[in-house]
Design a protein around this motif. Structure first.
Motif, PDB file in Angstrom:
ATOM      1  N   GLY A  34       0.810  -1.214   0.000  1.00  0.00           N
ATOM      2  CA  GLY A  34       0.000   0.000   0.000  1.00  0.00           C
ATOM      3  C   GLY A  34       0.842   1.262   0.000  1.00  0.00           C
ATOM      4  O   GLY A  34       2.073   1.218  -0.049  1.00  0.00           O
ATOM      5  N   VAL A  35       0.123   2.392   0.055  1.00  0.00           N
ATOM      6  CA  VAL A  35       0.741   3.712  -0.047  1.00  0.00           C
ATOM      7  C   VAL A  35       0.493   4.471   1.255  1.00  0.00           C
ATOM      8  O   VAL A  35      -0.609   4.445   1.801  1.00  0.00           O
ATOM      9  CB  VAL A  35       0.102   4.498  -1.223  1.00  0.00           C
ATOM     10  CG1 VAL A  35       0.630   5.932  -1.269  1.00  0.00           C
ATOM     11  CG2 VAL A  35       0.353   3.795  -2.546  1.00  0.00           C
ATOM     12  N   GLY A  36       1.536   5.142   1.760  1.00  0.00           N
ATOM     13  CA  GLY A  36       1.381   6.013   2.924  1.00  0.00           C
ATOM     14  C   GLY A  36       1.815   7.413   2.556  1.00  0.00           C
ATOM     15  O   GLY A  36       2.809   7.593   1.857  1.00  0.00           O
ATOM     16  N   ILE A  37       1.050   8.397   2.999  1.00  0.00           N
ATOM     17  CA  ILE A  37       1.395   9.778   2.657  1.00  0.00           C
ATOM     18  C   ILE A  37       1.369  10.660   3.889  1.00  0.00           C
ATOM     19  O   ILE A  37       0.456  10.589   4.701  1.00  0.00           O
ATOM     20  CB  ILE A  37       0.468  10.327   1.531  1.00  0.00           C
ATOM     21  CG1 ILE A  37       0.779  11.790   1.215  1.00  0.00           C
ATOM     22  CG2 ILE A  37      -1.003  10.156   1.876  1.00  0.00           C
ATOM     23  CD1 ILE A  37       0.134  12.278  -0.071  1.00  0.00           C
ATOM     24  N   GLY A  38       2.416  11.465   4.037  1.00  0.00           N
ATOM     25  CA  GLY A  38       2.491  12.445   5.118  1.00  0.00           C
ATOM     26  C   GLY A  38       2.315  13.836   4.543  1.00  0.00           C
ATOM     27  O   GLY A  38       2.922  14.192   3.539  1.00  0.00           O
ATOM     28  N   LEU A  39       1.438  14.628   5.200  1.00  0.00           N
ATOM     29  CA  LEU A  39       1.132  15.968   4.713  1.00  0.00           C
ATOM     30  C   LEU A  39       1.248  16.993   5.838  1.00  0.00           C
ATOM     31  O   LEU A  39       0.998  16.664   6.994  1.00  0.00           O
ATOM     32  CB  LEU A  39      -0.316  16.039   4.202  1.00  0.00           C
ATOM     33  CG  LEU A  39      -0.733  15.067   3.133  1.00  0.00           C
ATOM     34  CD1 LEU A  39      -1.779  14.149   3.684  1.00  0.00           C
ATOM     35  CD2 LEU A  39      -1.250  15.803   1.944  1.00  0.00           C
ATOM     36  N   PRO A  40       1.579  18.248   5.487  1.00  0.00           N
ATOM     37  CA  PRO A  40       1.583  19.284   6.515  1.00  0.00           C
ATOM     38  C   PRO A  40       0.144  19.739   6.777  1.00  0.00           C
ATOM     39  O   PRO A  40      -0.671  19.764   5.862  1.00  0.00           O
ATOM     40  CB  PRO A  40       2.394  20.412   5.859  1.00  0.00           C
ATOM     41  CG  PRO A  40       2.185  20.234   4.394  1.00  0.00           C
ATOM     42  CD  PRO A  40       1.933  18.765   4.160  1.00  0.00           C
ATOM     43  N   ASN A  62       3.620  13.452  12.770  1.00  0.00           N
ATOM     44  CA  ASN A  62       3.409  12.063  13.198  1.00  0.00           C
ATOM     45  C   ASN A  62       4.224  11.097  12.338  1.00  0.00           C
ATOM     46  O   ASN A  62       4.738  10.090  12.837  1.00  0.00           O
ATOM     47  CB  ASN A  62       1.924  11.696  13.111  1.00  0.00           C
ATOM     48  CG  ASN A  62       1.134  12.249  14.283  1.00  0.00           C
ATOM     49  OD1 ASN A  62       1.711  12.642  15.289  1.00  0.00           O
ATOM     50  ND2 ASN A  62      -0.173  12.293  14.145  1.00  0.00           N
ATOM     51  N   CYS A  63       4.328  11.393  11.046  1.00  0.00           N
ATOM     52  CA  CYS A  63       5.136  10.528  10.177  1.00  0.00           C
ATOM     53  C   CYS A  63       6.607  10.563  10.600  1.00  0.00           C
ATOM     54  O   CYS A  63       7.279   9.521  10.621  1.00  0.00           O
ATOM     55  CB  CYS A  63       4.992  10.949   8.715  1.00  0.00           C
ATOM     56  SG  CYS A  63       3.403  10.475   8.000  1.00  0.00           S
ATOM     57  N   ALA A  64       7.099  11.748  10.952  1.00  0.00           N
ATOM     58  CA  ALA A  64       8.495  11.847  11.403  1.00  0.00           C
ATOM     59  C   ALA A  64       8.699  11.037  12.686  1.00  0.00           C
ATOM     60  O   ALA A  64       9.697  10.318  12.834  1.00  0.00           O
ATOM     61  CB  ALA A  64       8.871  13.313  11.632  1.00  0.00           C
ATOM     62  N   ALA A  65       7.738  11.139  13.611  1.00  0.00           N
ATOM     63  CA  ALA A  65       7.839  10.372  14.867  1.00  0.00           C
ATOM     64  C   ALA A  65       7.828   8.872  14.573  1.00  0.00           C
ATOM     65  O   ALA A  65       8.597   8.100  15.158  1.00  0.00           O
ATOM     66  CB  ALA A  65       6.678  10.745  15.793  1.00  0.00           C
ATOM     67  N   ASP A 120      15.909  14.677   7.788  1.00  0.00           N
ATOM     68  CA  ASP A 120      14.769  14.924   6.896  1.00  0.00           C
ATOM     69  C   ASP A 120      14.247  13.674   6.186  1.00  0.00           C
ATOM     70  O   ASP A 120      13.338  13.756   5.371  1.00  0.00           O
ATOM     71  CB  ASP A 120      15.100  16.033   5.890  1.00  0.00           C
ATOM     72  CG  ASP A 120      16.276  15.675   5.012  1.00  0.00           C
ATOM     73  OD1 ASP A 120      16.868  14.596   5.211  1.00  0.00           O
ATOM     74  OD2 ASP A 120      16.609  16.482   4.123  1.00  0.00           O
ATOM     75  N   ARG A 121      14.808  12.497   6.501  1.00  0.00           N
ATOM     76  CA  ARG A 121      14.259  11.259   5.924  1.00  0.00           C
ATOM     77  C   ARG A 121      13.183  10.640   6.821  1.00  0.00           C
ATOM     78  O   ARG A 121      12.478   9.713   6.419  1.00  0.00           O
ATOM     79  CB  ARG A 121      15.375  10.225   5.721  1.00  0.00           C
ATOM     80  CG  ARG A 121      16.233  10.494   4.494  1.00  0.00           C
ATOM     81  CD  ARG A 121      17.417   9.547   4.431  1.00  0.00           C
ATOM     82  NE  ARG A 121      17.086   8.149   4.657  1.00  0.00           N
ATOM     83  CZ  ARG A 121      16.507   7.363   3.770  1.00  0.00           C
ATOM     84  NH1 ARG A 121      16.178   7.843   2.597  1.00  0.00           N
ATOM     85  NH2 ARG A 121      16.266   6.103   4.050  1.00  0.00           N
ATOM     86  N   ALA A 122      13.038  11.157   8.043  1.00  0.00           N
ATOM     87  CA  ALA A 122      12.114  10.531   9.000  1.00  0.00           C
ATOM     88  C   ALA A 122      10.677  10.539   8.489  1.00  0.00           C
ATOM     89  O   ALA A 122       9.966   9.528   8.605  1.00  0.00           O
ATOM     90  CB  ALA A 122      12.208  11.250  10.353  1.00  0.00           C
ATOM     91  N   GLY A 123      10.254  11.661   7.925  1.00  0.00           N
ATOM     92  CA  GLY A 123       8.865  11.773   7.466  1.00  0.00           C
ATOM     93  C   GLY A 123       8.550  10.807   6.338  1.00  0.00           C
ATOM     94  O   GLY A 123       7.480  10.187   6.305  1.00  0.00           O
ATOM     95  N   LEU A 124       9.494  10.664   5.407  1.00  0.00           N
ATOM     96  CA  LEU A 124       9.291   9.753   4.281  1.00  0.00           C
ATOM     97  C   LEU A 124       9.216   8.303   4.758  1.00  0.00           C
ATOM     98  O   LEU A 124       8.330   7.535   4.354  1.00  0.00           O
ATOM     99  CB  LEU A 124      10.437   9.924   3.279  1.00  0.00           C
ATOM    100  CG  LEU A 124      10.400   9.033   2.043  1.00  0.00           C
ATOM    101  CD1 LEU A 124       9.219   9.397   1.155  1.00  0.00           C
ATOM    102  CD2 LEU A 124      11.698   9.164   1.249  1.00  0.00           C
ATOM    103  N   LEU A 125      10.136   7.935   5.643  1.00  0.00           N
ATOM    104  CA  LEU A 125      10.144   6.556   6.150  1.00  0.00           C
ATOM    105  C   LEU A 125       8.904   6.274   6.997  1.00  0.00           C
ATOM    106  O   LEU A 125       8.320   5.187   6.924  1.00  0.00           O
ATOM    107  CB  LEU A 125      11.420   6.305   6.959  1.00  0.00           C
ATOM    108  CG  LEU A 125      12.693   6.273   6.108  1.00  0.00           C
ATOM    109  CD1 LEU A 125      13.937   6.354   6.982  1.00  0.00           C
ATOM    110  CD2 LEU A 125      12.739   5.002   5.242  1.00  0.00           C
ATOM    111  N   GLY A 126       8.481   7.271   7.790  1.00  0.00           N
ATOM    112  CA  GLY A 126       7.271   7.092   8.595  1.00  0.00           C
ATOM    113  C   GLY A 126       6.047   6.928   7.711  1.00  0.00           C
ATOM    114  O   GLY A 126       5.173   6.085   7.985  1.00  0.00           O
ATOM    115  N   ALA A 127       5.964   7.709   6.636  1.00  0.00           N
ATOM    116  CA  ALA A 127       4.837   7.578   5.705  1.00  0.00           C
ATOM    117  C   ALA A 127       4.826   6.175   5.092  1.00  0.00           C
ATOM    118  O   ALA A 127       3.768   5.544   4.958  1.00  0.00           O
ATOM    119  CB  ALA A 127       4.934   8.640   4.611  1.00  0.00           C
ATOM    120  N   ALA A 128       6.009   5.688   4.741  1.00  0.00           N
ATOM    121  CA  ALA A 128       6.103   4.346   4.151  1.00  0.00           C
ATOM    122  C   ALA A 128       5.717   3.253   5.144  1.00  0.00           C
ATOM    123  O   ALA A 128       5.338   2.146   4.748  1.00  0.00           O
ATOM    124  CB  ALA A 128       7.529   4.107   3.641  1.00  0.00           C
TER     125      ALA A 128
END
Ligand SMILES: [Zn+2]
Length: 335
Positions: A66-72, A115-118, A311-319
């Motif tokens: 599936g797909v995960g997306i983090g948004l401001p 939340n994605c970064a966390a 700055d990779r935390a948000g991308l990895l959290g979204a994934a």
């Protein structure tokens, strides 16, 4: 067969999309600018095309989860709708989850960027050894996110983690949120830059004045360079930020007694300048922090550490979202 997800980190400036395997390895990433000015439809079409490309490429050798997306912004996670997003004009009340799910014919999971970064730090960064953590991101503003039992905590309005708007100085600087003396007014990159401009203008900092003469923008990074060179005014600006952060963090530690608090965002790179003032406040104000220090031979002390993934935390959290949130998942990621 190994598994993979696609993570999307949609910021007001940068758009990053990556296929990430079950162990957090990046199979392939596509980075571009978020062309907000071309409108929502343009950005969504861009996301759809890149995501479809990555899925097709790796679905031959991996199971797609599936797909995960983090948004401001503020997100209604249940409905999949953006309540408000200052950096994404025209996206308010838009159901980004359902629209993307339909275009991609795939399960889509979303959360806010903090939340994605966390979640990213929990999975592969500073928090990989705990189930519960709080992350504070010191960037243009100050964001926050909680992970409890390995999952993001949203609160009843989806607004949990507004740590940047905790009061640290009653009757302090006014904040756009309507309060005064919010943490964000002292510990964000914006606040550091503002304090530096004031110090440059007042003549109390030759280093900051010289830096401003070269670049009127004066970034937090420049202020850090002056602090590292021993400039007292620049050092004091980080001490004020650290002190404000320590006051907010002391309250959080007293309230939650979590094992770990992670400090991320660009300003966290100035750790050696602000951390002494932060820890001084924790030792002075937080009974729970002190108890952890006194009992650390027999109990787990409260850890306060800088982020690892930056700055990779948000991308990895979204994934990671599709793995932890998809219905019927079992206890292991290896599916
Ligand atoms: Zn505020």
């Amino acid at each position: 067969m190994p598994a993979f997800t696609i993570g999307i980190d949609l910021g007001g400036t940068n758009l990053r999309i990556a296929a990430i395997d079950q162990d957090g390895r990046e199979l392939q990433a596509i980075s571009t600018l978020t062309e907000v000015s071309r409108g929502r439809e343009y950005v969504i079409a861009d996301i759809t095309a890149s995501t479809a490309l990555l899925r097709e490429k790796f679905a031959r050798s991996h199971k797609f989860l599936g797909v995960g997306i983090g948004l401001p912004g503020i997100i209604d996670v249940e409905s999949g709708t953006l309540h408000s997003a200052a950096n994404l004009p025209g996206w308010q009340a838009y159901n980004v989850r359902d629209d993307l799910a339909q275009r991609l014919d795939s399960a889509v999971f979303l959360d806010n960027d903090a939340n994605c970064a966390a979640l990213g730090e929990k999975w592969l960064g500073a928090g990989s050894h705990v189930d519960d953590l709080c992350m504070i991101t010191l960037g243009t503003g100050v964001g926050g996110g909680f992970v409890f039992n390995g999952k993001p905590w949203h609160g009843v309005l989806g607004m949990a983690g507004e740590i940047g708007h905790m009061t640290v100085i009653p009757e302090g600087r006014p904040c756009l949120c309507g309060n005064r003396g919010c943490l964000e007014q002292y510990a964000s990159a914006t606040a550091i830059r503002r304090a530096a401009l004031e110090a440059a203008d007042s003549g109390e900092s030759p280093c900051l004045a010289a830096a401003r003469a070269q670049d009127s923008a004066l970034t937090a990074r420049t202020v850090y360079a002056c602090a590292q060179a021993g400039d007292p005014a620049a050092m004091r600006i980080f001490a004020v930020a650290g002190s404000a952060l320590g006051i907010a963090l002391g309250n959080l530690i007293n309230a939650f007694n979590l094992p770990l608090y992670v400090i991320g965002g660009g300003v966290s790179r100035a750790w050696n300048q602000f951390a002494p003032a932060m820890f001084e406040q924790l030792r002075t104000r937080s009974i729970v922090f002190r108890a952890g220090e006194e009992q650390k031979r027999t109990h787990r002390a409260t850890e306060v550490v800088p982020a690892m993934l930056q700055d990779r935390a948000g991308l990895l959290g979204a994934a990671r979202l599709p793995v932890i949130l998809r219905p019927g998942r079992c206890c292991s990621m290896a599916v």
